[in-house]
Each structure stands twice: as structure tokens, then as C-alpha cells.
Scaffold this active site. Structure first.
Site, PDB file in Angstrom:
ATOM      1  N   GLU A  86       0.824  -1.231   0.000  1.00 37.76           N
ATOM      2  CA  GLU A  86       0.000   0.000   0.000  1.00 37.76           C
ATOM      3  C   GLU A  86       0.853   1.274   0.000  1.00 37.76           C
ATOM      4  O   GLU A  86       0.532   2.248   0.673  1.00 37.76           O
ATOM      5  CB  GLU A  86      -0.951   0.010   1.195  1.00 37.76           C
ATOM      6  CG  GLU A  86      -1.961  -1.114   1.184  1.00 37.76           C
ATOM      7  CD  GLU A  86      -2.907  -1.078   2.382  1.00 37.76           C
ATOM      8  OE1 GLU A  86      -2.724  -0.231   3.283  1.00 37.76           O
ATOM      9  OE2 GLU A  86      -3.840  -1.901   2.413  1.00 37.76           O
ATOM     10  N   GLU A 198      -6.336  -7.863   0.333  1.00 37.24           N
ATOM     11  CA  GLU A 198      -6.969  -7.660   1.626  1.00 37.24           C
ATOM     12  C   GLU A 198      -8.418  -7.271   1.372  1.00 37.24           C
ATOM     13  O   GLU A 198      -8.737  -6.736   0.324  1.00 37.24           O
ATOM     14  CB  GLU A 198      -6.294  -6.525   2.428  1.00 37.24           C
ATOM     15  CG  GLU A 198      -4.922  -6.825   2.942  1.00 37.24           C
ATOM     16  CD  GLU A 198      -4.372  -5.661   3.763  1.00 37.24           C
ATOM     17  OE1 GLU A 198      -5.181  -4.841   4.302  1.00 37.24           O
ATOM     18  OE2 GLU A 198      -3.154  -5.568   3.873  1.00 37.24           O
TER      19      GLU A 198
END
Length: 200
Positions: A86, A198
Site C-alpha cells: 500500500e 486484503e
């Protein structure tokens, strides 16, 4: 996982000292004085530069990881491996939530590639399936390390939760947000598998 016929997966959130300038390599540090957020003076560009204090700290962490990866490799066990995830965060060059993105996309790419080369070429870890977390912003491609260093591109899907209130409030939005995933396919010319890495 191998005994059950599956593939293990691991993410990596390396903690660094919040006050790295005054940290002595190898000394014990209390947990509350470390972070994986941007609240540190630890430099990702220096971590990828040999001869720096940051590089010494970073490669020691990679050495520790490699010991474990090589145990798996000896047993013929692959690992879905998602380091430095991320990185772009909220978007652009300054939206990162983590120290590895705090100096922008160029420094991040260099650190990711350094990590890849160190683990594969220096340490001989060849059982890793390298995952890269992308977003679908107009700037997201700037963060991409390149096809040679990525096996799977993925997205972390959290549209079920409303984060705008400052706390996690479940909205019960179960949309697959397929347009995001198709957007990633187009952004990277369908060169890699697109995965959901995720979700909430």
C-alpha cells in the site's frame, strides 16, 4: 499450509525506530519507540543505498527474513510474498501512510527493487511469489516497480467500511467493485494476474 495443499502468504510491515538518527544499530529498542508509519526520520532512499546506516538496518532485517525463506525453499514450499504494501496510500506522491512511501514513488520503486535483488540474487531466495499492491489512481503506475520484479498485482478492497467518520463504521456495502479490478487490468495491460490481497 503445504501439508494441506495450499500456498502460504505473508505481508511485511517492517518497524523502524521513530528517532533513527539517534538509534545505534543492534541495540534493543522499546516497541513504543518504533513505527511502520511516516512518523520517523528513517529514509527509504538511504535504505536502498549501500554504506548508509539505514541500509545496514534494512539488510539485517532482510537477512533475518531470508533465513526463514530458505528453510521453506529447502522444503519446496513457495510463499506469496507482499512486502512494503500500500505504498501510494491516499494517492499521489505524498499520500503514503507508511515510511516506505514517505519520499515518493521513485524512492519506493528503488527500495522495492533493492529488496527483490537482495533476497533473490544476494540471498538466493527463489521460492517467493512477489505481490505488488496497487491503487487505481492516475498516479498509481508511478509506483510500479516493473514487470521483472512483480508476479501478481493486487488491490486491498475496503469499500464495505466507511472510514470518513474517523472510525470504522460498517456500511454493509458488499459490492465487488469490479470496475476497480478491471481498471487495474487495463492500467497494467493485463500483464499480470490481478488479486484481492486484503478485504473487509
Amino acid at each position: 499450509w503445504a501439508e494441506q495443499g495450499g500456498i502460504a502468504t505473508a505481508s511485511w510491515h517492517l518497524n523502524v525506530p521513530t528517532d533513527f538518527a539517534n538509534y545505534t544499530i543492534g541495540t534493543k529498542i522499546d516497541w513504543d519507540k518504533t513505527t511502520y508509519s511516516q512518523k520517523t526520520d528513517f529514509s527509504p532512499s538511504k535504505a536502498a543505498t549501500e554504506g548508509t546506516k539505514e541500509n545496514q538496518y534494512y539488510t539485517q532485517a532482510l537477512d533475518t527474513l531470508a533465513e526463514q525463506f530458505l528453510i521453506l525453499q529447502e522444503k519446496g514450499i513457495p510463499l506469496l510474498w507482499r512486502p512494503l504494501h500500500e505504498a501510494e496510500g491516499g494517492g499521489g506522491e505524498s499520500g503514503s501512510w507508511f515510511w516506505w512511501g514517505r519520499e515518493g514513488s521513485k524512492a519506493y520503486r528503488e527500495l522495492y527493487i533493492y529488496t527483490y535483488k537482495y533476497l533473490t540474487e544476494t540471498k538466493g531466495c527463489h521460492n517467493l511469489i512477489w505481490e505488488f499492491n496497487s491503487y487505481n489512481y492516475s498516479t498509481s503506475e508511478n509506483w510500479y516497480p516493473g514487470d521483472a520484479y512483480v508476479d501478481i498485482i493486487g488491490y486491498d478492497k475496503y469499500n464495505c467500511t466507511d472510514w470518513s467518520t474517523g472510525s470504522a463504521v460498517l456500511k454493509h456495502n458488499d459490492s465487488a467493485i469490479s470496475s476497480t479490478f478491471y481498471g487495474l487490468m487495463e492500467k497494467y495491460n493485463s500483464a499480470k494476474m490481478i488479486a484481492m490481497m486484503e478485504c473487509d
